[in-house]
Design a protein around this motif. Structure first.
Motif, PDB file in Angstrom:
ATOM      1  N   LEU A  37       0.821  -1.211   0.000  1.00 39.97           N
ATOM      2  CA  LEU A  37       0.000   0.000   0.000  1.00 39.97           C
ATOM      3  C   LEU A  37       0.854   1.260   0.000  1.00 39.97           C
ATOM      4  O   LEU A  37       0.506   2.250  -0.656  1.00 39.97           O
ATOM      5  N   LYS A  38       1.967   1.239   0.712  1.00 36.78           N
ATOM      6  CA  LYS A  38       2.878   2.394   0.709  1.00 36.78           C
ATOM      7  C   LYS A  38       3.333   2.702  -0.717  1.00 36.78           C
ATOM      8  O   LYS A  38       3.334   3.853  -1.145  1.00 36.78           O
ATOM      9  N   LYS A  39       3.725   1.658  -1.433  1.00 43.03           N
ATOM     10  CA  LYS A  39       4.230   1.828  -2.799  1.00 43.03           C
ATOM     11  C   LYS A  39       3.130   2.337  -3.726  1.00 43.03           C
ATOM     12  O   LYS A  39       3.339   3.294  -4.483  1.00 43.03           O
ATOM     13  N   LEU A  40       1.957   1.723  -3.668  1.00 43.94           N
ATOM     14  CA  LEU A  40       0.852   2.134  -4.537  1.00 43.94           C
ATOM     15  C   LEU A  40       0.388   3.553  -4.227  1.00 43.94           C
ATOM     16  O   LEU A  40       0.120   4.342  -5.139  1.00 43.94           O
ATOM     17  N   ASN A  41       0.305   3.894  -2.944  1.00 38.19           N
ATOM     18  CA  ASN A  41      -0.111   5.238  -2.559  1.00 38.19           C
ATOM     19  C   ASN A  41       0.900   6.278  -3.037  1.00 38.19           C
ATOM     20  O   ASN A  41       0.521   7.349  -3.527  1.00 38.19           O
ATOM     21  N   ALA A  42       2.192   5.948  -2.926  1.00 37.33           N
ATOM     22  CA  ALA A  42       3.238   6.870  -3.387  1.00 37.33           C
ATOM     23  C   ALA A  42       3.170   7.061  -4.895  1.00 37.33           C
ATOM     24  O   ALA A  42       3.331   8.192  -5.388  1.00 37.33           O
ATOM     25  N   GLU A  43       2.916   6.001  -5.639  1.00 35.89           N
ATOM     26  CA  GLU A  43       2.785   6.118  -7.095  1.00 35.89           C
ATOM     27  C   GLU A  43       1.598   7.012  -7.470  1.00 35.89           C
ATOM     28  O   GLU A  43       1.722   7.884  -8.328  1.00 35.89           O
ATOM     29  N   ALA A  44       0.468   6.785  -6.826  1.00 41.54           N
ATOM     30  CA  ALA A  44      -0.719   7.591  -7.110  1.00 41.54           C
ATOM     31  C   ALA A  44      -0.489   9.050  -6.719  1.00 41.54           C
ATOM     32  O   ALA A  44      -0.889   9.967  -7.443  1.00 41.54           O
ATOM     33  N   MET A  45       0.189   9.275  -5.594  1.00 41.58           N
ATOM     34  CA  MET A  45       0.477  10.643  -5.154  1.00 41.58           C
ATOM     35  C   MET A  45       1.355  11.361  -6.180  1.00 41.58           C
ATOM     36  O   MET A  45       1.107  12.515  -6.518  1.00 41.58           O
ATOM     37  N   GLU A  46       2.357  10.669  -6.671  1.00 37.29           N
ATOM     38  CA  GLU A  46       3.265  11.275  -7.642  1.00 37.29           C
ATOM     39  C   GLU A  46       2.523  11.667  -8.921  1.00 37.29           C
ATOM     40  O   GLU A  46       2.699  12.763  -9.446  1.00 37.29           O
ATOM     41  N   ILE A  47       1.681  10.784  -9.398  1.00 39.44           N
ATOM     42  CA  ILE A  47       0.915  11.077 -10.625  1.00 39.44           C
ATOM     43  C   ILE A  47      -0.034  12.245 -10.388  1.00 39.44           C
ATOM     44  O   ILE A  47      -0.051  13.207 -11.153  1.00 39.44           O
ATOM     45  N   PHE A  48      -0.839  12.162  -9.323  1.00 39.13           N
ATOM     46  CA  PHE A  48      -1.833  13.210  -9.076  1.00 39.13           C
ATOM     47  C   PHE A  48      -1.167  14.556  -8.820  1.00 39.13           C
ATOM     48  O   PHE A  48      -1.614  15.589  -9.339  1.00 39.13           O
ATOM     49  N   SER A  49      -0.098  14.566  -8.052  1.00 32.38           N
ATOM     50  CA  SER A  49       0.579  15.828  -7.741  1.00 32.38           C
ATOM     51  C   SER A  49       1.201  16.456  -8.979  1.00 32.38           C
ATOM     52  O   SER A  49       1.361  17.682  -9.043  1.00 32.38           O
ATOM     53  N   SER A  50       1.511  15.639  -9.983  1.00 30.41           N
ATOM     54  CA  SER A  50       2.099  16.187 -11.215  1.00 30.41           C
ATOM     55  C   SER A  50       1.097  17.023 -12.015  1.00 30.41           C
ATOM     56  O   SER A  50       1.490  17.758 -12.920  1.00 30.41           O
ATOM     57  N   TYR A  51      -0.167  16.930 -11.691  1.00 28.90           N
ATOM     58  CA  TYR A  51      -1.182  17.716 -12.404  1.00 28.90           C
ATOM     59  C   TYR A  51      -1.200  19.175 -11.940  1.00 28.90           C
ATOM     60  O   TYR A  51      -1.799  20.023 -12.589  1.00 28.90           O
ATOM     61  N   TYR A  52      -0.560  19.457 -10.823  1.00 27.46           N
ATOM     62  CA  TYR A  52      -0.492  20.826 -10.322  1.00 27.46           C
ATOM     63  C   TYR A  52       0.717  21.512 -10.943  1.00 27.46           C
ATOM     64  O   TYR A  52       1.828  20.995 -10.878  1.00 27.46           O
ATOM     65  N   GLU A  53       0.479  22.659 -11.526  1.00 26.52           N
ATOM     66  CA  GLU A  53       1.546  23.452 -12.133  1.00 26.52           C
ATOM     67  C   GLU A  53       1.585  24.804 -11.433  1.00 26.52           C
ATOM     68  O   GLU A  53       0.549  25.434 -11.226  1.00 26.52           O
ATOM     69  N   PHE A  54       2.794  25.234 -11.101  1.00 25.38           N
ATOM     70  CA  PHE A  54       2.951  26.488 -10.367  1.00 25.38           C
ATOM     71  C   PHE A  54       3.491  27.567 -11.279  1.00 25.38           C
ATOM     72  O   PHE A  54       4.338  27.313 -12.136  1.00 25.38           O
ATOM     73  N   ASP A  55       2.960  28.771 -11.093  1.00 26.14           N
ATOM     74  CA  ASP A  55       3.297  29.919 -11.940  1.00 26.14           C
ATOM     75  C   ASP A  55       3.073  29.562 -13.405  1.00 26.14           C
ATOM     76  O   ASP A  55       3.934  29.758 -14.266  1.00 26.14           O
ATOM     77  N   SER A  56       1.897  29.027 -13.667  1.00 27.64           N
ATOM     78  CA  SER A  56       1.531  28.580 -15.007  1.00 27.64           C
ATOM     79  C   SER A  56       0.134  29.088 -15.339  1.00 27.64           C
ATOM     80  O   SER A  56      -0.703  29.246 -14.445  1.00 27.64           O
ATOM     81  N   HIS A  57      -0.115  29.357 -16.611  1.00 25.12           N
ATOM     82  CA  HIS A  57      -1.435  29.796 -17.088  1.00 25.12           C
ATOM     83  C   HIS A  57      -1.928  31.037 -16.326  1.00 25.12           C
ATOM     84  O   HIS A  57      -3.075  31.111 -15.908  1.00 25.12           O
ATOM     85  N   ASN A  58      -1.016  31.959 -16.088  1.00 18.73           N
ATOM     86  CA  ASN A  58      -1.335  33.209 -15.387  1.00 18.73           C
ATOM     87  C   ASN A  58      -1.937  32.974 -14.010  1.00 18.73           C
ATOM     88  O   ASN A  58      -2.817  33.712 -13.569  1.00 18.73           O
ATOM     89  N   SER A  59      -1.485  31.936 -13.338  1.00 23.83           N
ATOM     90  CA  SER A  59      -2.014  31.587 -12.022  1.00 23.83           C
ATOM     91  C   SER A  59      -0.874  31.073 -11.138  1.00 23.83           C
ATOM     92  O   SER A  59       0.036  30.402 -11.629  1.00 23.83           O
ATOM     93  N   PRO A  60      -0.927  31.374  -9.849  1.00 18.72           N
ATOM     94  CA  PRO A  60       0.110  30.854  -8.959  1.00 18.72           C
ATOM     95  C   PRO A  60       0.097  29.313  -8.896  1.00 18.72           C
ATOM     96  O   PRO A  60       1.133  28.684  -8.784  1.00 18.72           O
ATOM     97  N   CYS A  61      -1.106  28.730  -8.977  1.00 16.65           N
ATOM     98  CA  CYS A  61      -1.243  27.273  -8.956  1.00 16.65           C
ATOM     99  C   CYS A  61      -2.382  26.889  -9.889  1.00 16.65           C
ATOM    100  O   CYS A  61      -3.507  27.345  -9.724  1.00 16.65           O
ATOM    101  N   TRP A  62      -2.070  26.042 -10.856  1.00 18.07           N
ATOM    102  CA  TRP A  62      -3.047  25.655 -11.876  1.00 18.07           C
ATOM    103  C   TRP A  62      -3.116  24.134 -11.945  1.00 18.07           C
ATOM    104  O   TRP A  62      -2.089  23.459 -11.902  1.00 18.07           O
TER     105      TRP A  62
END
Length: 107
Positions: A37-62
């Motif tokens: 579960l640790k491994k699977l949760n870490a993989e999912a966290m990495e993928i989901f967190s990659s959808y957040y972009e900072f200082d992108s699309h004229n927004s601090p967090c997009w």
């Protein structure tokens, strides 16, 4: 009885554990110490967190919804693996609430 909710969150992963009082806890050894579960949760966290972009699309967090849609199959696969593992180790002391599968399927 504990409750395990599956719902993605930035830098956390989809596995959330709540005690009998409904308070989120970080440690419940049956779940939090399980290496699979640790491994699977870490993989999912990495993928989901990659959808957040900072200082992108004229927004601090997009949030990149298009990338999430394009990769939803990978995330659904991880969620299913998490569900399978949770059911394998469930000794009757927790219940599972999957909020992520239906959300992803509706993208």
């Amino acid at each position: 009885m504990y409750k395990v909710k599956l719902m993605n969150e930035y830098l956390h992963g989809p596995i959330w554990i709540y005690n009998a009082d409904g308070i989120a806890v970080l440690k419940y050894p049956l779940i939090s110490d399980d290496p699979i579960l640790k491994k699977l949760n870490a993989e999912a966290m990495e993928i989901f967190s990659s959808y957040y972009e900072f200082d992108s699309h004229n927004s601090p967090c997009w949030f990149n919804h298009e990338k999430e849609k394009a990769e939803k199959g990978s995330m659904l696969s991880l969620i299913q693996k998490i569900l399978i593992r949770l059911n394998e180790i469930n000794d009757g002391t927790f219940e599972i609430e999957d909020l992520e599968t239906s959300r992803l399927n509706n993208l």
